[in-house]
Design a protein around this motif. Structure first.
Motif, PDB file in Angstrom:
ATOM      1  N   ALA A 521       0.821  -1.207   0.000  1.00  0.00           N
ATOM      2  CA  ALA A 521       0.000   0.000   0.000  1.00  0.00           C
ATOM      3  C   ALA A 521       0.858   1.261   0.000  1.00  0.00           C
ATOM      4  O   ALA A 521       0.517   2.263  -0.628  1.00  0.00           O
ATOM      5  N   TRP A 522       1.974   1.199   0.708  1.00  0.00           N
ATOM      6  CA  TRP A 522       2.829   2.378   0.808  1.00  0.00           C
ATOM      7  C   TRP A 522       3.809   2.497  -0.342  1.00  0.00           C
ATOM      8  O   TRP A 522       4.439   3.537  -0.518  1.00  0.00           O
ATOM      9  N   THR A 525       3.280   5.503  -2.642  1.00  0.00           N
ATOM     10  CA  THR A 525       3.034   6.813  -2.058  1.00  0.00           C
ATOM     11  C   THR A 525       4.257   7.705  -2.217  1.00  0.00           C
ATOM     12  O   THR A 525       5.382   7.218  -2.390  1.00  0.00           O
ATOM     13  N   PRO A 526       4.077   9.001  -2.157  1.00  0.00           N
ATOM     14  CA  PRO A 526       5.225   9.913  -2.308  1.00  0.00           C
ATOM     15  C   PRO A 526       6.362   9.624  -1.339  1.00  0.00           C
ATOM     16  O   PRO A 526       7.523   9.611  -1.775  1.00  0.00           O
ATOM     17  N   PRO A 527       6.104   9.383  -0.055  1.00  0.00           N
ATOM     18  CA  PRO A 527       7.256   9.111   0.820  1.00  0.00           C
ATOM     19  C   PRO A 527       8.068   7.910   0.368  1.00  0.00           C
ATOM     20  O   PRO A 527       9.298   7.930   0.385  1.00  0.00           O
ATOM     21  N   LEU A 529       8.250   6.639  -2.687  1.00  0.00           N
ATOM     22  CA  LEU A 529       8.937   6.916  -3.946  1.00  0.00           C
ATOM     23  C   LEU A 529      10.150   7.806  -3.723  1.00  0.00           C
ATOM     24  O   LEU A 529      11.194   7.634  -4.365  1.00  0.00           O
ATOM     25  N   ILE A 530      10.001   8.764  -2.806  1.00  0.00           N
ATOM     26  CA  ILE A 530      11.151   9.620  -2.507  1.00  0.00           C
ATOM     27  C   ILE A 530      12.256   8.801  -1.847  1.00  0.00           C
ATOM     28  O   ILE A 530      13.441   8.943  -2.171  1.00  0.00           O
TER      29      ILE A 530
END
Lengths: 621, 91
Positions: A521-522, A525-527, A529-530
């Motif tokens: 799920a994560w 997410t942007p975090p 991917l960063i």
């Protein structure tokens, strides 16, 4: 296509329509790695006739472990890295017949003066897909030193135990000094052209100007050429690349200024020495092309190079960390972690480099068992090979209860299909999934079936066979037996103990499945991917442990507006390789570290002091 | 099973938090800075002969842990303050 199929399988399991339902209702598919081979004699289990099926052996193994709680505990400890010697022995004994290595374990043999000696006492073996194998309980002896999964090398248990044998220590660097010749047939006449009748021609500049170079042009067999420039406190050297000592890169010198001494070594023998008292010696590419000279004593820095030969004739390699034999040390062999999906491994060579010549220490072609796996299931060679049951073109894992009674379907050959990886497999290969899709299969802790009969295997749920305490239920240990049956307290304690374990001790498999859900799920997410981006950037940063410091390269060109000529700089302004900067850097590093610890301790004490209202540390109470 | 139930609730909460994030991809400008970042980090790593990066990492981690610990202690104290037996009003 293959990768996509495997990915589709993996995703369908990881993120089903109802993730929570999947966690509790349909256990994950089994990953069959090619370490378990169809029909392999290696996979025979004592007391159980060979079935000739990879799935069969896997399921039998699960059954075997499920009824042996001691084995389960040993495997859990081994996976956690806390296994005792006895537990490691238990694991090794329980699984020794299941592994099919790609290579046979042998030692690294270093041949010196026509005599072979074991450089490293540990037997090495290459396993395939060990991470997946380990996850389902296979012995992973030989892969402990692995940095990666696929081509991990083994040194028994602890990589820190890697060390040279006594015999090897006694013969350390024998290859670095053996075989040198002293065929110096002539010397330089000043710095004019001089002929080495066997090894080449040395040319130099009579005027020792900055614009000239010193070259060695080989005419005979050369192993290496080394230039060494030295003056008090400074030594620089450069060695020609092995196998190509006569290329243009050897045709360079270095400006070292007044008072320098130039030495030229041919095949390890000093063949020329000249004190440069005037002007500068020839300059080829600048002094930065030369590396600080560590030693010329015949104790070179070495490394292992693991070369994996591939089916298309190409090869990939990886180097170990460096070490010196003079210290009696060695480094774990590191092999490439992955191979291209479309290629197979046909052999592996391990070389010792850094000495006079590269030495071949270990060379093997892959075993027939491995070749059979590579041929039968090429898509599985990456370490993941899922077995799946399909109804039409849909995974049964995604169809809820539609496949609950698939095994009882008289036309299951027509209505269902089985795959291993992306390859079609006989429907019998999925017999182990007979109870998998039934409601409550996981709740009963027996979601997998016997590979021959389909009978549910107790404690076969992921995690339970190896890690969960509820395995005791299968052994009827929730009620007293033997003399304990006469003790009325036992009739209370045992069931209560079981009930509490059942209620409060989570199953590892369930937790791992839940963790996978969260991770999935994560992952987009942007975090995440960063973080992935930062990790990729970090991976691109080379590992530097030298003394040169950061490189600075710039050009200032103000010639259009000023009378100054363009100025270029390409060097290492913070180099700490030479005195006194090496001492300054060491001191600065030490003092800086000390200051950081002091400041950190001050910040911590002040903060914690403030938290508890203690103001003596400087924090606000 | 009870622990698993609580764990599942926690995981579902984490998944719900993840679902709040919009669709996103690493922007092009960020990808374009990759080379510069690698160069910068390479230079920083090269300074390792002068600066003890491992010590800095240990110090920053220790300070971070201390602050988290302090926050946790304050949080626990704030919660306990609401329990009458611990001196709170129970409100």
């Amino acid at each position: 296509m293959i990768a996509a199929a495997i990915l589709a399988v993996g995703v369908s399991v990881a993120v089903p329509p109802s993730a929570a339902l999947a966690v509790t209702a349909v256990p994950p598919p089994i990953n069959v790695v090619p370490s378990v081979l169809a029909g392999s004699s290696k996979a025979a289990v004592a007391g159980i006739p060979p079935i000739g099926s990879s799935m069969a052996y896997l399921a039998l193994m699960m059954q075997q472990f499920a009824v042996k709680s001691t084995d389960a505990a040993a495997f859990a400890a081994k996976q956690a890295g806390t296994a005792t010697a006895a537990q490691l022995s238990t694991v090794a004994a329980a699984t020794k017949d299941f592994k099919v290595p790609a290579f046979k374990p042998t030692s690294l043999i270093k041949t010196v003066n026509a005599a072979g000696l074991a450089l490293v006492a540990k037997d090495l073996g290459v396993m395939v897909g060990h991470a997946s194998v380990e996850a389902i309980g296979f012995d992973v002896d030989g892969t402990v030193c692995a940095k990666g999964d696929l081509w991990a090398f083994a040194a028994s248990v602890d990589c820190n135990e890697w060390k040279m044998t006594t015999e090897a220590i006694a013969e350390a660097n024998a290859d670095a000094v053996a075989g040198f010749t002293s065929d110096l047939l002539c010397s330089l006449d000043g710095l004019s052209c001089t002929q080495f009748s066997h090894f080449g021609e040395v040319t130099g500049s009579p005027d020792k100007s900055m614009s000239s170079a010193i070259c060695v042009i080989p005419t005979g067999e050369l192993r290496n050429i080394q230039w060494k420039f030295s003056r008090p406190g400074v030594e620089y050297s450069r060695t020609s690349p092995p196998g190509a000592p006569g290329d243009s890169s050897t045709c360079t010198g270095a400006g070292v200024g007044y008072g320098s001494k130039l030495s030229i070594f041919v095949n390890g023998v000093e063949t020329f020495e000249e004190f440069v008292g005037f002007g500068y010696l020839a300059v080829g590419g600048g002094i930065e092309q030369f590396e600080p000279m560590v030693s010329s004593s015949g104790n070179p820095e070495r490394a292992y190079r693991c070369e994996v030969r591939l089916s298309d004739g190409s090869s990939i390699d990886r180097h170990s960390e460096t070490f010196t034999e003079g210290d009696g040390s060695t480094a774990p062999v590191l092999c490439p972690e992955t191979v291209p999906d479309e290629l197979q491994v046909v052999g592996t060579d391990i070389w010792l480099i850094g000495g006079q010549d590269p030495l071949l220490l270990w060379s093997q072609d892959t075993t027939p068992e491995y070749d059979a796996a590579a041929t039968a299931y090429p898509e599985c060679m990456g370490g993941e090979c899922l077995v799946e049951l399909w109804k039409g073109d849909k995974l049964c894992s995604n169809l809820g209860n539609e496949c609950a009674d698939w095994f009882d379907d008289p036309d299951k050959d027509l209505n269902y299909s089985c795959t291993i990886g992306s390859s079609a497999a006989p429907i019998s290969e999925c017999t182990v999934y007979a109870p998998r899709y039934k409601p409550g299969a996981t709740a009963t802790n027996a979601p997998y079936g016997h590979p021959e009969t389909g009978e549910p295997i107790p404690n076969s749920a992921p995690g339970s066979s190896l890690n969960t305490p509820v395995a005791d239920n299968a052994n009827n240990e929730c009620f007293p037996v033997g003399w304990g049956a006469l003790n009325p307290v036992e009739w209370v304690m045992k069931p209560v103990q079981c009930a509490l374990k059942w209620a409060f001790v989570p199953r590892t498999g369930v937790l791992e499945a839940q963790a996978t859900r969260v991770q999935t799920a994560w992952s987009t997410t942007p975090p995440a991917l960063i973080a992935e981006y930062v990790g990729e950037v970090a991976d691109d940063v080379p590992v530097l442990d030298g003394c040169s410091g950061p490189r600075l390269n710039f050009t200032i060109d103000l010639s259009a507006a000023t009378p100054f000529a363009p100025f270029s700089y390409d060097g290492y302004p913070l180099s700490a390789c030479d005195p006194p900067m090496d001492w300054v850097a060491d001191t600065a590093r030490l003092l800086g570290g000390f200051a950081m610890y002091i400041l950190a301790a001050q910040a911590i004490t002040r903060h914690l002091g403030a938290v508890i209202g203690f103001g003596q540390f400087g924090g606000k109470s | 099973m009870i622990t698993e139930w609580f764990a599942e609730i926690a995981m579902d909460f984490a998944i719900w938090i993840a679902s709040l994030f919009p669709e996103w991809e690493v922007p092009v400008w960020m990808e374009d800075t990759r080379g510069a970042m690698v160069t910068f980090l390479e230079s920083s790593v090269g300074l390792g002969v002068w600066v003890d990066w491992s010590a800095l990492g240990i110090c920053l981690t220790a300070v971070g842990v201390a602050y988290v610990a302090g926050l946790t202690i304050r949080l626990i104290r704030a919660i306990l303050a609401h329990v009458p037996q611990f001196g709170g009003s129970g409100a």
